[in-house]
Enzyme design. Structure first.
Site, PDB file in Angstrom:
ATOM      1  N   HIS A  16       1.732  47.336  42.261  1.00 30.51           N
ATOM      2  CA  HIS A  16       1.123  47.808  41.004  1.00 30.51           C
ATOM      3  C   HIS A  16       1.079  49.328  41.055  1.00 30.51           C
ATOM      4  CE1 HIS A  16      -1.839  47.183  37.527  1.00 30.51           C
ATOM      5  NE2 HIS A  16      -1.661  48.497  37.646  1.00 30.51           N
ATOM      6  N   HIS A  18       1.820  53.179  38.901  1.00 31.29           N
ATOM      7  CA  HIS A  18       2.094  53.978  37.706  1.00 31.29           C
ATOM      8  C   HIS A  18       2.821  55.258  38.138  1.00 31.29           C
ATOM      9  CE1 HIS A  18      -0.508  51.540  35.068  1.00 31.29           C
ATOM     10  NE2 HIS A  18      -1.239  51.389  36.172  1.00 31.29           N
ATOM     11  N   ARG A  20       4.312  57.277  35.616  1.00 31.70           N
ATOM     12  CA  ARG A  20       4.359  58.171  34.445  1.00 31.70           C
ATOM     13  C   ARG A  20       5.810  58.559  34.138  1.00 31.70           C
ATOM     14  NH1 ARG A  20      -0.463  56.035  33.646  1.00 31.70           N
ATOM     15  NH2 ARG A  20      -2.192  57.118  34.662  1.00 31.70           N
ATOM     16  N   ASN A  44       3.343  51.101  30.838  1.00 35.70           N
ATOM     17  CA  ASN A  44       2.487  51.672  29.785  1.00 35.70           C
ATOM     18  C   ASN A  44       2.697  53.186  29.647  1.00 35.70           C
ATOM     19  OD1 ASN A  44       1.222  51.840  32.373  1.00 35.70           O
ATOM     20  ND2 ASN A  44      -0.747  52.271  31.417  1.00 35.70           N
ATOM     21  N   LYS A  99       4.122  42.757  31.710  1.00 34.00           N
ATOM     22  CA  LYS A  99       2.732  43.207  31.894  1.00 34.00           C
ATOM     23  C   LYS A  99       1.962  43.124  30.578  1.00 34.00           C
ATOM     24  CE  LYS A  99      -0.929  45.105  33.717  1.00 34.00           C
ATOM     25  NZ  LYS A  99      -0.972  46.467  34.254  1.00 34.00           N
ATOM     26  N   HIS A 172      -5.336  44.211  40.088  1.00 33.10           N
ATOM     27  CA  HIS A 172      -6.438  45.036  40.611  1.00 33.10           C
ATOM     28  C   HIS A 172      -7.810  44.381  40.457  1.00 33.10           C
ATOM     29  CE1 HIS A 172      -6.392  46.048  36.368  1.00 33.10           C
ATOM     30  NE2 HIS A 172      -5.408  46.923  36.492  1.00 33.10           N
ATOM     31  N   HIS A 248      -3.201  61.487  36.857  1.00 29.77           N
ATOM     32  CA  HIS A 248      -3.473  62.276  35.654  1.00 29.77           C
ATOM     33  C   HIS A 248      -3.540  63.744  36.066  1.00 29.77           C
ATOM     34  CE1 HIS A 248      -4.463  58.996  32.841  1.00 29.77           C
ATOM     35  NE2 HIS A 248      -5.039  58.406  33.874  1.00 29.77           N
TER      36      HIS A 248
END
Length: 340
Positions: A16, A18, A20, A44, A99, A172, A248
């Site tokens: 899992h 991310h 970006r 996403n 997802k 998660h 982020h």
């Protein structure tokens, strides 16, 4: 007991992740590809990945960002209620899962599913079930923040009952109630993050606010953490490591409306090795970070042994690429294990 000086993790998998896009991808991608053999990449983006063209283009950008390492990106597509059997069949060899995001529950989920009614979801889920494509779910409602995952559990149960041949991954998980449901249905599986194994809500807001430990689902009570620890340390066959590492920009975390997401890609293996050694469960670490995922998803990862050594590692205060600056979990702290 003899002190362990080194440990080999074989073909680590982050199920899992991310990454970006653009410069952020170029910054954080190598932080995973340097030490992991592969990862399940979440879709996403803004806009989310919902077409074959977007999927293949993103996979190409990931490959370019991680070109210096032996690494396989297992990509996913963003759930839509009207995916046809033909569409998914055409994608089957390109994706590892689909997802599902409920509307508005996390970063870039504004085009997520607005209703979790089984009959609305049925067309896509039946096609996935027939094709053997797993479903990954961010399982939260919009209720009180500490109860969002618990409130979602009846939806997981409904999905498990109505689609018994569909492999469903509870992403998660963060509560002891989720563990109880996991044990109840054969087609339910789960990922567990570093931060849910290490932190409680006290670490986020018990003293001075720590925005770099703020995530969704939020870390919870000590008894929830202890239940997750027991599950992970025993390398329960239905659970696997998924970092949910979600970077982020530093200024998007350290502000009055700080974004949810914890960045752990660069320190995950060091933290997990320290944690499993602390509890005397190092023999189970390879199952948690690789073997269980291989079996659950039917993966055959590249052979990539990573040696960790008993040597202090000071976590950088930040990582930077051009204008992108990301602060990791445990920034500035010292871990007892390093990647050789």
């Amino acid at each position: 007991m003899k002190e362990v000086k080194s440990f080999i993790i074989n073909s680590a998998l982050d199920m899992h992740l991310h990454l970006r896009d653009d410069d952020m991808l170029k910054l954080v991608g190598p932080k995973t590809s340097q030490s992991f053999a592969g990862a399940l990449i979440m879709p996403n983006l803004a806009p989310p990945i919902t077409t074959k063209e977007a999927l293949l283009s993103y996979k190409k950008r990931i490959k370019e960002a991680c070109k210096d390492d032996d690494f396989e990106a297992h990509v996913t597509i963003f759930f839509q209620v009207d995916y046809s059997y033909e569409f998914l069949k055409d994608l089957k060899d390109e994706i590892i899962a689909v997802k599902l995001y409920p509307f508005g529950v996390t970063t870039n989920s504004e085009t997520g599913v607005s209703s979790m009614d089984v009959e609305i979801l049925r067309p896509t889920l039946e096609s996935m079930e027939k094709l053997g494509i797993p479903l990954c779910v961010h399982g939260e409602t919009k209720g009180f923040v500490m109860d969002r995952e618990k409130e979602f559990l009846p939806i997981y149960e409904s999905l498990a009952i109505h689609f018994p041949d569909l492999k469903i991954v509870m992403e998660h998980i963060s509560s002891k109630e989720s563990i109880e449901l996991l044990e109840k249905y054969d087609n339910l599986y789960a990922t567990i993050t570093v931060h849910h194994l290490m932190l409680t809500l006290d670490d986020v807001a018990g003293g001075m606010l720590n925005p770099h430990a703020f995530c969704k689902p939020i870390v919870k009570r000590p008894d929830d953490r202890e239940s997750l620890l027991e599950l992970a340390l025993s390398a329960h066959p239905k659970v696997m490591f998924g970092s949910d590492s979600a970077p982020h920009q530093k200024n998007a975390k350290e502000c009055h409306h700080g974004a949810a997401g914890v960045f752990t890609s660069a320190i995950a293996l060091q933290v997990l090795t320290e944690l499993f050694e602390k509890y005397g469960n190092l023999d189970n670490l390879n199952s948690f970070v690789s073997l269980n995922a291989q079996r659950i998803y039917g993966l055959k990862p590249i052979k990539k042994p990573i040696k960790l050594i008993k040597k202090d590692f000071e976590v950088p205060k930040s990582y930077r690429y051009k204008d992108e600056i990301v602060v990791p979990l445990f920034a500035g702290q010292t871990l007892s294990w390093s990647i050789e």
